[in-house]
Scaffold this active site. Structure first.
Site, PDB file in Angstrom:
ATOM      1  N   SER A   1       0.876  -1.176   0.000  1.00 35.55           N
ATOM      2  CA  SER A   1       0.000   0.000   0.000  1.00 35.55           C
ATOM      3  C   SER A   1       0.907   1.218   0.000  1.00 35.55           C
ATOM      4  CB  SER A   1      -0.843   0.008   1.277  1.00 35.55           C
ATOM      5  OG  SER A   1      -1.426   1.283   1.499  1.00 35.55           O
TER       6      SER A   1
ATOM      7  N   TYR B   1      -2.364  -1.538  10.426  1.00 34.24           N
ATOM      8  CA  TYR B   1      -2.261  -1.586   8.958  1.00 34.24           C
ATOM      9  C   TYR B   1      -0.904  -1.057   8.516  1.00 34.24           C
ATOM     10  CZ  TYR B   1      -3.718  -1.035   4.052  1.00 34.24           C
ATOM     11  OH  TYR B   1      -3.823  -1.134   2.685  1.00 34.24           O
TER      12      TYR B   1
HETATM   13  P1  NAD Z   1     -11.212  -6.290  -0.317  1.00 30.41           P
HETATM   14  O1  NAD Z   1     -11.598  -6.327   1.119  1.00 30.41           O
HETATM   15  O2  NAD Z   1     -12.132  -5.675  -1.317  1.00 30.41           O
HETATM   16  O3  NAD Z   1     -10.867  -7.772  -0.820  1.00 30.41           O
HETATM   17  C1  NAD Z   1      -9.953  -8.570  -0.140  1.00 30.41           C
HETATM   18  C2  NAD Z   1     -10.233 -10.024  -0.456  1.00 30.41           C
HETATM   19  O4  NAD Z   1      -9.377 -10.798   0.382  1.00 30.41           O
HETATM   20  C3  NAD Z   1     -11.673 -10.434  -0.132  1.00 30.41           C
HETATM   21  O5  NAD Z   1     -12.156 -11.335  -1.116  1.00 30.41           O
HETATM   22  C4  NAD Z   1     -11.532 -11.104   1.230  1.00 30.41           C
HETATM   23  O6  NAD Z   1     -12.554 -12.070   1.486  1.00 30.41           O
HETATM   24  C5  NAD Z   1     -10.158 -11.739   1.111  1.00 30.41           C
HETATM   25  N1  NAD Z   1      -9.546 -11.964   2.411  1.00 30.41           N
HETATM   26  C6  NAD Z   1      -9.578 -11.165   3.501  1.00 30.41           C
HETATM   27  N2  NAD Z   1      -8.941 -11.750   4.512  1.00 30.41           N
HETATM   28  C7  NAD Z   1      -8.474 -12.937   4.053  1.00 30.41           C
HETATM   29  C8  NAD Z   1      -7.750 -14.002   4.638  1.00 30.41           C
HETATM   30  N3  NAD Z   1      -7.394 -13.957   5.920  1.00 30.41           N
HETATM   31  N4  NAD Z   1      -7.442 -15.066   3.881  1.00 30.41           N
HETATM   32  C9  NAD Z   1      -7.826 -15.137   2.580  1.00 30.41           C
HETATM   33  N5  NAD Z   1      -8.539 -14.167   1.980  1.00 30.41           N
HETATM   34  C10 NAD Z   1      -8.859 -13.082   2.715  1.00 30.41           C
HETATM   35  O7  NAD Z   1      -9.792  -5.560  -0.358  1.00 30.41           O
HETATM   36  P2  NAD Z   1      -9.015  -4.928  -1.616  1.00 30.41           P
HETATM   37  O8  NAD Z   1      -9.271  -3.473  -1.641  1.00 30.41           O
HETATM   38  O9  NAD Z   1      -9.284  -5.725  -2.828  1.00 30.41           O
HETATM   39  O10 NAD Z   1      -7.511  -5.122  -1.112  1.00 30.41           O
HETATM   40  C11 NAD Z   1      -6.634  -6.103  -1.670  1.00 30.41           C
HETATM   41  C12 NAD Z   1      -5.222  -5.785  -1.194  1.00 30.41           C
HETATM   42  O11 NAD Z   1      -4.850  -4.469  -1.632  1.00 30.41           O
HETATM   43  C13 NAD Z   1      -5.060  -5.783   0.326  1.00 30.41           C
HETATM   44  O12 NAD Z   1      -3.822  -6.337   0.690  1.00 30.41           O
HETATM   45  C14 NAD Z   1      -5.100  -4.301   0.661  1.00 30.41           C
HETATM   46  O13 NAD Z   1      -4.448  -3.997   1.887  1.00 30.41           O
HETATM   47  C15 NAD Z   1      -4.403  -3.703  -0.529  1.00 30.41           C
HETATM   48  N6  NAD Z   1      -4.726  -2.286  -0.721  1.00 30.41           N
HETATM   49  C16 NAD Z   1      -5.980  -1.880  -0.997  1.00 30.41           C
HETATM   50  C17 NAD Z   1      -6.238  -0.524  -1.179  1.00 30.41           C
HETATM   51  C18 NAD Z   1      -7.613   0.007  -1.494  1.00 30.41           C
HETATM   52  O14 NAD Z   1      -7.774   1.238  -1.594  1.00 30.41           O
HETATM   53  N7  NAD Z   1      -8.627  -0.824  -1.681  1.00 30.41           N
HETATM   54  C19 NAD Z   1      -5.191   0.408  -1.066  1.00 30.41           C
HETATM   55  C20 NAD Z   1      -3.926  -0.044  -0.788  1.00 30.41           C
HETATM   56  C21 NAD Z   1      -3.693  -1.397  -0.618  1.00 30.41           C
END
Ligand code: NAD
Length: 257
Positions: free
Chosen positions: A139, A152
């Site tokens: 991130s 986080y």
């Molecule tokens: P999201 O919550 O929309 O999706 C995450 C997915 O991971 C979901 O399908 C969830 O069920 C699954 N998940 C959660 N915990 C889990 C576990 N313990 N084991 C297996 N699966 C699990 O999140 P996202 O926005 O798609 O984020 C994906 C990645 O990107 C994450 O690592 C997040 O920190 C990172 N990220 C997201 C953003 C953002 O703005 N959305 C920004 C920076 C980084």
């Protein structure tokens, strides 16, 4: 276009959000993709939506789930060329003194320990393949302070240390390890994060969204597709000499204050 023809990839947390879009773009590029997810509903929907994907219901923070996941990967794909450590949770939005130990632990367990457990099982498979790639989805919070998001922040900065460490450890075996640092990705999860922040500060969610975008040099959120394209790039031959790097895909987030 088949720039990843038959490349065998595991995407953790690949049944929804950014992971689902990554899985889709990898499949479109010709890869064979296995996803895991902790949500059975999301996994079912992903299976119906993504032609040819295989999946495992697994929590990356659970050692026994990860063992079962890799047994499935070996059975479904017959080996592994790329691991995308995408599964992650946002954790609490709270000042440090109000953050519970339980929330702290769970965020680190999923974001950091989950990445460790999957990489530990993937490395021998990648070595058998004669090399490959690991991509850690961190991130832009992995390069900036992030008030009220202690667990986080710790977990994502930790991923950068692991990326640089594993690039050195695994590089001699031809395994490249990089981090992709998404910025503010438009979508449901971001909506939830913005709502938590608005509630904490007692202001309107649209004001928080505006503040956030004003702190981005390009004055824009990014899309999950932007993140997925960078993952495909890093897996492809165009990325063959890139390792140990942190690639921010964020429009240049200047601050997370
Ligand atoms: P999201 O919550 O929309 O999706 C995450 C997915 O991971 C979901 O399908 C969830 O069920 C699954 N998940 C959660 N915990 C889990 C576990 N313990 N084991 C297996 N699966 C699990 O999140 P996202 O926005 O798609 O984020 C994906 C990645 O990107 C994450 O690592 C997040 O920190 C990172 N990220 C997201 C953003 C953002 O703005 N959305 C920004 C920076 C980084």
């Amino acid at each position: 276009m088949s720039k990843l023809l038959n490349v065998r990839v595991l995407v953790t947390g690949g049944a929804s959000g950014i992971g689902l879009v990554i899985a889709r773009q990898l499949l479109d590029a010709g890869a064979r993709v296995h996803v895991c997810d902790v949500s059975s509903d999301a996994l079912q929907r992903a299976g119906a939506e993504l032609h040819g994907v295989s999946g495992t219901l697994a929590d990356v923070a659970s050692e026994s789930d990860v063992e079962r996941l890799f047994a499935d990967v070996t059975m479904q794909l017959g080996g592994l060329d790329v691991l995308v450590n995408n599964a992650g949770i946002a954790g609490p939005t709270s000042p440090v003194e109000e953050t519970s130990l339980q929330d702290w632990r769970r965020t680190l367990e999923v974001n950091l320990t989950g990445t460790f457990l999957c990489t530990r099982r993937a490395a021998p498979l990648l070595k058998v393949s004669g090399g490959g790639a690991i991509i850690n989805i961190a991130s832009c919070a992995a390069r900036l302070g992030f008030p009220n998001r202690s667990p986080y922040s710790a977990s994502k900065w930790g991923l950068i240390g692991l990326t640089e460490t594993w690039a050195m450890e695994l590089g001699p075996a031809g395994i490249r390890v990089n981090a992709v640092l998404p910025g503010i990705v438009a979508g449901e999860r971001q909506d939830r994060v913005l709502q938590s922040r608005a509630a904490l500060e007692g202001i309107d969610v649209e004001d928080v969204r505006r503040q956030r975008t004003q702190a981005v040099s390009l004055r824009s959120m990014v899309s999950a597709e932007d993140i997925a394209e960078s993952v495909v790039f890093l897996c492809s031959s165009a990325g063959r000499m890139i390792s140990g790097q942190s690639l921010s895909v964020c429009g240049n987030v200047e601050t997370l204050r």
